[in-house]
Each structure stands twice: as C-alpha cells, then as structure tokens.
Design a protein around this motif. Structure first.
Motif, short mmCIF file in Angstrom:
data_model
loop_
_atom_site.label_atom_id
_atom_site.label_comp_id
_atom_site.label_asym_id
_atom_site.label_seq_id
_atom_site.Cartn_x
_atom_site.Cartn_y
_atom_site.Cartn_z
N VAL A 102 0.81 -1.22 0.00
CA VAL A 102 0.00 0.00 0.00
C VAL A 102 0.84 1.27 0.00
N LYS A 139 -11.06 -5.76 9.15
CA LYS A 139 -11.03 -4.37 8.72
C LYS A 139 -11.58 -3.46 9.82
N HIS A 177 -3.67 -2.54 4.56
CA HIS A 177 -4.77 -2.13 3.68
C HIS A 177 -5.23 -0.76 4.11
#
Length: 215
Positions: A102, A139, A177
């Motif tokens: 990322v 997440k 992420h």
C-alpha cells in the motif's frame, strides 16, 4: 503401616530418596516446559491508548481489536488533516507504518491531496464519529465527516470513511490495507444490502421494460 518407623529403616530411607529424585525430575521437566512456552509465546504488552478507554494487548506479531481500532483512528486523523505545511512531516510519520503493498498508493494519494489543497487554497479536517471493527475481514472502518474550508470561510462537509487493516510487526503497527472514500463504510453487511437493493432495482427495471415492449 507405621510410616515413621518405616522411614527410619534402611529400606525406608532408600524409598524416600527415590521419591525425592522423581519429584526433582518432575519439577525440572515442568520448568523446562514452562520456559519453552514462554519463549515461543513472546512478551505481551498491555497498553491503554489515549483514543480508546479500554486497554489493548500487543504481542510481537499480533494484537487485539483495541490496538487495530486505536491505530486506525490515529491514521485517519493524520490523513484527514493534511495541509501544505504539515505534508512533509506527515509523510515521515506514516510511511514507516505502511506495508509495501500500500506504500506507493498512499504516498501518491497524499501528494495529489496536497497539490489540490495548494491549488484550491483550502484546508481539510476530519472529524471521526464512529469506529467499526469487522472480525471476519479484520477491517477497521473509521467513519466521520470531512470538512473543507475555502478561502472565503465557507465549509463544505461530507461523510467519509477510512478503511484499514492494521497488523503488528515487532510490536509496531503495520498497515496492510488502506482506502478512503465518501459515504458509509463498505462492511460486508452494507455491501450485501446494497447488492440486494441493486438486484431489486434491476429486476423492477427489467419488468418495466417487458411491460413497455408488450404494449
């Protein structure tokens, strides 16, 4: 049996010595097992982050939900409050925390954001309202309002979500992420609801087209 008299005899003393050896060997073995377990498990550090009210546990290569939520909130706060004056220092702060997968995308997005801020002569700030952790995907969704203030003092406000996955590497946060977008968080539940709504809309549209063709 009179154990006092028995242990006073030669056979009793030999029996007692054997039992003591067995006990000593057992204690040594248990200490070895405990030592190996502690060595392989690694140290666990318990912290109380300032952004949350509950302590969080951090091991060398794993952490609990509170750790991920806390660092996601920190990252969202940093990325959502970018100005031309703090862009360089912000980049130095966040780049060590980014996974290679990322890194480039985040750096490029940050550069574009700073360039746009300079061009429009505006300031941006992010006000978080909610932090959602999704165990199935690991997440974290930081949901809040993004406020853009123009040179005339007018504020434009819209809903914004920062979506992150935060891992641990050598007791340090490691972002694998990172995505930001307008609107509500793209949790599995919300995505399923949107897909169902889109499917019903497509079905209704197809039915309307069929009726129109039949006329």
């Amino acid at each position: 049996m009179n154990w006092g008299k028995f242990f006073a005899t030669w056979d009793g003393m030999r029996f007692e010595n054997r039992m003591q050896r067995y006990i000593i060997f057992g204690l040594i073995a248990s200490n070895v097992v405990v030592g190996l377990a502690a060595f392989t498990r690694g140290e666990v550090v318990v912290l109380t982050p300032p952004e949350l009210t509950q302590p969080m546990k951090v091991a060398r290569d794993r952490a609990d939900q509170s750790f991920a939520e806390s660092w996601s909130l920190v990252m969202a706060g940093l990325l959502g409050n970018v100005t031309p004056g703090n862009a360089d220092s912000l980049k130095r702060l966040i780049t060590p925390l980014l996974a290679p997968s990322v890194y480039q995308d985040v750096v490029n997005a940050l550069a574009r954001q700073v360039e746009q801020i300079k061009l429009d002569r505006v300031t941006m700030r992010f006000e978080p309202r909610e932090v959602i952790f999704e165990p199935k995907t690991e997440k974290v969704f930081v949901v809040g309002n993004s406020i853009v203030s123009g040179p005339m003092g007018r504020d434009d406000r819209d809903a914004r979500t920062y979506e992150l996955i935060v891992k641990v590497r050598a007791y340090q946060p490691y972002v694998t992420h990172l995505e930001t977008y307008r609107g509500q968080p793209r949790t599995l539940e919300n995505l399923a609801r949107l897909e169902k709504t889109a499917s019903r809309a497509a079905t209704a549209e197809a039915a309307a087209d069929a009726r129109e063709a039949a006329r």
